[in-house]
Write a protein that holds these residues in place. Structure first.
Motif, short mmCIF file in Angstrom:
data_model
loop_
_atom_site.label_atom_id
_atom_site.label_comp_id
_atom_site.label_asym_id
_atom_site.label_seq_id
_atom_site.Cartn_x
_atom_site.Cartn_y
_atom_site.Cartn_z
N GLU A 44 0.83 -1.21 0.00
CA GLU A 44 0.00 0.00 0.00
C GLU A 44 0.86 1.26 0.00
N LEU A 45 1.95 1.24 0.76
CA LEU A 45 2.87 2.38 0.75
C LEU A 45 3.41 2.63 -0.66
N ALA A 46 3.82 1.57 -1.31
CA ALA A 46 4.37 1.68 -2.66
C ALA A 46 3.31 2.18 -3.63
N ARG A 47 2.09 1.70 -3.48
CA ARG A 47 1.01 2.11 -4.39
C ARG A 47 0.68 3.58 -4.18
N ILE A 48 0.63 4.05 -2.93
CA ILE A 48 0.36 5.46 -2.66
C ILE A 48 1.45 6.31 -3.31
N SER A 54 2.66 9.60 -10.30
CA SER A 54 2.02 9.72 -11.61
C SER A 54 1.03 10.88 -11.66
N ARG A 55 0.28 11.09 -10.60
CA ARG A 55 -0.75 12.14 -10.62
C ARG A 55 -0.13 13.54 -10.61
N TYR A 56 0.95 13.72 -9.86
CA TYR A 56 1.51 15.05 -9.67
C TYR A 56 2.90 15.23 -10.28
N GLY A 57 3.42 14.21 -10.96
CA GLY A 57 4.74 14.34 -11.58
C GLY A 57 5.85 14.47 -10.56
N LEU A 58 5.71 13.80 -9.43
CA LEU A 58 6.71 13.88 -8.36
C LEU A 58 7.78 12.82 -8.55
N GLY A 98 -10.61 9.64 -11.91
CA GLY A 98 -9.20 9.27 -11.74
C GLY A 98 -8.83 9.14 -10.28
N ILE A 99 -9.40 9.98 -9.45
CA ILE A 99 -9.15 9.89 -8.01
C ILE A 99 -9.77 8.61 -7.46
N ILE A 100 -10.98 8.29 -7.90
CA ILE A 100 -11.62 7.04 -7.45
C ILE A 100 -10.77 5.85 -7.89
N GLU A 101 -10.25 5.88 -9.12
CA GLU A 101 -9.38 4.79 -9.56
C GLU A 101 -8.12 4.71 -8.70
#
Length: 147
Positions: A44-48, A54-58, A98-101
């Motif tokens: 879960e840590l890795a997925r977060i 990917s969402r914020y280009g970090l 996208g947030i729900i996904e």
């Protein structure tokens, strides 16, 4: 910044949050979902972190730092509704799927669906203006992408 955000989230009628606060609110919501079943593990840590990258280009380092900040916020903020309101106020409706996904990616990161995570998803989706059918379709898309 963290204490200021926490004060605004706990205020009776919080003012709209600037984008970095909405980003932190999403990260905290991801953490809350991952913690909801009592098993906050490496998958879960890795997925977060991957979602934040990917969402914020970090970078991975920046994502881990944002997640750590979100973990502190999530532990102190008792109200999931405030996180969703911050997101809803700053993310156009068409982008909320996208947030729900992303939330389903975290919920399914450990390879199983838990009642606590399902319950939180049933609460969060409508708060973000997403109906049950759209949330279920988002979950199915995530499941299809999983190995």
């Amino acid at each position: 910044m963290f204490e200021s955000l926490l004060r605004r989230l706990l205020a009776p009628g919080p003012a709209p949050l600037p984008d970095p606060d909405a980003r932190l609110s999403l990260a905290a919501l991801l953490v809350r979902l991952a913690r909801s079943d009592g098993d906050y593990g490496p998958a879960e840590l890795a997925r977060i972190d991957a979602v934040l990258c990917s969402r914020y280009g970090l970078s991975p380092f920046e994502a881990a730092r944002l997640r750590a900040e979100a973990e502190r916020l999530e532990a102190e903020a008792p109200d999931t509704v405030r996180f969703t309101r911050a997101i809803k106020d700053h993310v156009p409706h068409e982008d909320r799927l996208g947030i729900i996904e992303a939330l389903w990616e975290v919920a399914l990161a450990d390879g199983r669906r838990d009642a606590e995570e399902n319950g939180l998803m049933r609460l969060v989706a409508p708060l973000l203006g997403i109906d049950d059918v759209a949330s279920a379709l988002a979950r199915q898309r995530v499941e299809a992408r999983l190995p």
